[in-house]
Design a protein around this motif. Sequence first.
Motif, PDB file in Angstrom:
ATOM      1  N   LEU A  40       0.830  -1.206   0.000  1.00 25.27           N
ATOM      2  CA  LEU A  40       0.000   0.000   0.000  1.00 25.27           C
ATOM      3  C   LEU A  40       0.862   1.254   0.000  1.00 25.27           C
ATOM      4  O   LEU A  40       0.574   2.211  -0.715  1.00 25.27           O
ATOM      5  CB  LEU A  40      -0.922   0.031   1.229  1.00 25.27           C
ATOM      6  N   TRP A  41       1.911   1.242   0.792  1.00 23.25           N
ATOM      7  CA  TRP A  41       2.792   2.399   0.854  1.00 23.25           C
ATOM      8  C   TRP A  41       3.378   2.694  -0.525  1.00 23.25           C
ATOM      9  O   TRP A  41       3.423   3.848  -0.953  1.00 23.25           O
ATOM     10  CB  TRP A  41       3.913   2.144   1.866  1.00 23.25           C
ATOM     11  N   ALA A  42       3.823   1.665  -1.228  1.00 20.60           N
ATOM     12  CA  ALA A  42       4.399   1.853  -2.566  1.00 20.60           C
ATOM     13  C   ALA A  42       3.368   2.419  -3.538  1.00 20.60           C
ATOM     14  O   ALA A  42       3.684   3.299  -4.349  1.00 20.60           O
ATOM     15  CB  ALA A  42       4.960   0.531  -3.084  1.00 20.60           C
ATOM     16  N   CYS A  43       2.133   1.935  -3.462  1.00 20.14           N
ATOM     17  CA  CYS A  43       1.072   2.452  -4.329  1.00 20.14           C
ATOM     18  C   CYS A  43       0.826   3.929  -4.055  1.00 20.14           C
ATOM     19  O   CYS A  43       0.714   4.743  -4.979  1.00 20.14           O
ATOM     20  CB  CYS A  43      -0.221   1.665  -4.119  1.00 20.14           C
ATOM     21  N   LYS A  44       0.732   4.281  -2.775  1.00 26.98           N
ATOM     22  CA  LYS A  44       0.482   5.669  -2.398  1.00 26.98           C
ATOM     23  C   LYS A  44       1.637   6.568  -2.824  1.00 26.98           C
ATOM     24  O   LYS A  44       1.426   7.667  -3.346  1.00 26.98           O
ATOM     25  CB  LYS A  44       0.285   5.769  -0.882  1.00 26.98           C
ATOM     26  N   GLU A  45       2.852   6.096  -2.619  1.00 21.99           N
ATOM     27  CA  GLU A  45       4.022   6.904  -2.971  1.00 21.99           C
ATOM     28  C   GLU A  45       4.116   7.119  -4.476  1.00 21.99           C
ATOM     29  O   GLU A  45       4.400   8.231  -4.933  1.00 21.99           O
ATOM     30  CB  GLU A  45       5.287   6.216  -2.452  1.00 21.99           C
ATOM     31  N   ALA A  46       3.828   6.077  -5.253  1.00 22.35           N
ATOM     32  CA  ALA A  46       3.864   6.220  -6.709  1.00 22.35           C
ATOM     33  C   ALA A  46       2.796   7.204  -7.183  1.00 22.35           C
ATOM     34  O   ALA A  46       3.059   8.054  -8.044  1.00 22.35           O
ATOM     35  CB  ALA A  46       3.656   4.849  -7.365  1.00 22.35           C
ATOM     36  N   ALA A  47       1.600   7.103  -6.617  1.00 20.93           N
ATOM     37  CA  ALA A  47       0.527   8.026  -7.001  1.00 20.93           C
ATOM     38  C   ALA A  47       0.891   9.461  -6.621  1.00 20.93           C
ATOM     39  O   ALA A  47       0.627  10.395  -7.383  1.00 20.93           O
ATOM     40  CB  ALA A  47      -0.784   7.608  -6.342  1.00 20.93           C
ATOM     41  N   PHE A  48       1.496   9.636  -5.453  1.00 14.22           N
ATOM     42  CA  PHE A  48       1.895  10.983  -5.046  1.00 14.22           C
ATOM     43  C   PHE A  48       2.900  11.581  -6.029  1.00 14.22           C
ATOM     44  O   PHE A  48       2.819  12.763  -6.364  1.00 14.22           O
ATOM     45  CB  PHE A  48       2.499  10.989  -3.636  1.00 14.22           C
ATOM     46  N   LYS A  49       3.838  10.795  -6.479  1.00 13.90           N
ATOM     47  CA  LYS A  49       4.855  11.315  -7.402  1.00 13.90           C
ATOM     48  C   LYS A  49       4.216  11.846  -8.684  1.00 13.90           C
ATOM     49  O   LYS A  49       4.623  12.882  -9.206  1.00 13.90           O
ATOM     50  CB  LYS A  49       5.895  10.248  -7.695  1.00 13.90           C
ATOM     51  N   ALA A  51       0.952  12.785  -8.861  1.00 15.01           N
ATOM     52  CA  ALA A  51       0.120  13.919  -8.429  1.00 15.01           C
ATOM     53  C   ALA A  51       0.953  15.184  -8.296  1.00 15.01           C
ATOM     54  O   ALA A  51       0.518  16.269  -8.693  1.00 15.01           O
ATOM     55  CB  ALA A  51      -0.566  13.586  -7.100  1.00 15.01           C
ATOM     56  N   ARG A  52       2.142  15.052  -7.776  1.00 15.51           N
ATOM     57  CA  ARG A  52       3.021  16.207  -7.586  1.00 15.51           C
ATOM     58  C   ARG A  52       3.446  16.816  -8.918  1.00 15.51           C
ATOM     59  O   ARG A  52       3.564  18.023  -9.045  1.00 15.51           O
ATOM     60  CB  ARG A  52       4.254  15.780  -6.781  1.00 15.51           C
ATOM     61  N   LYS A  53       3.639  15.976  -9.926  1.00 16.52           N
ATOM     62  CA  LYS A  53       3.975  16.485 -11.262  1.00 16.52           C
ATOM     63  C   LYS A  53       2.791  17.224 -11.884  1.00 16.52           C
ATOM     64  O   LYS A  53       2.964  18.198 -12.598  1.00 16.52           O
ATOM     65  CB  LYS A  53       4.433  15.358 -12.169  1.00 16.52           C
TER      66      LYS A  53
END
Length: 92
Positions: A40-49, A51-53
């Motif tokens: 879950l952490w990896a999914c959230k972190e990838a989505a954030f990256k 989203a930030r772009k």
Amino acid sequence: LKDAEALPGAQHPRFDARAFAACERDWVGADASGRRRWLLWACKEAAFKVARKLDRAAVWAPARFAVEFDAWPRRVRWRERVFEVAVQADED
């Protein structure tokens, strides 16, 4: 996953409460190996990256990135956006 800080029980007691929604915590808690937490952490972190772009005002608040369990690849919702995240896992 083999790092001492990634082992089950090595996180601060409030880590899951800050990082995951209630349904996500239930799913994580049903896994003694701890692998679900980091999936879950990896999914959230990838989505954030992503989203930030797309939005420079996006902030890293993992509980606000909701992972949907009924899809593969996983879907992560953040505000009105939906990100598809493919995960490849091995023993490590």
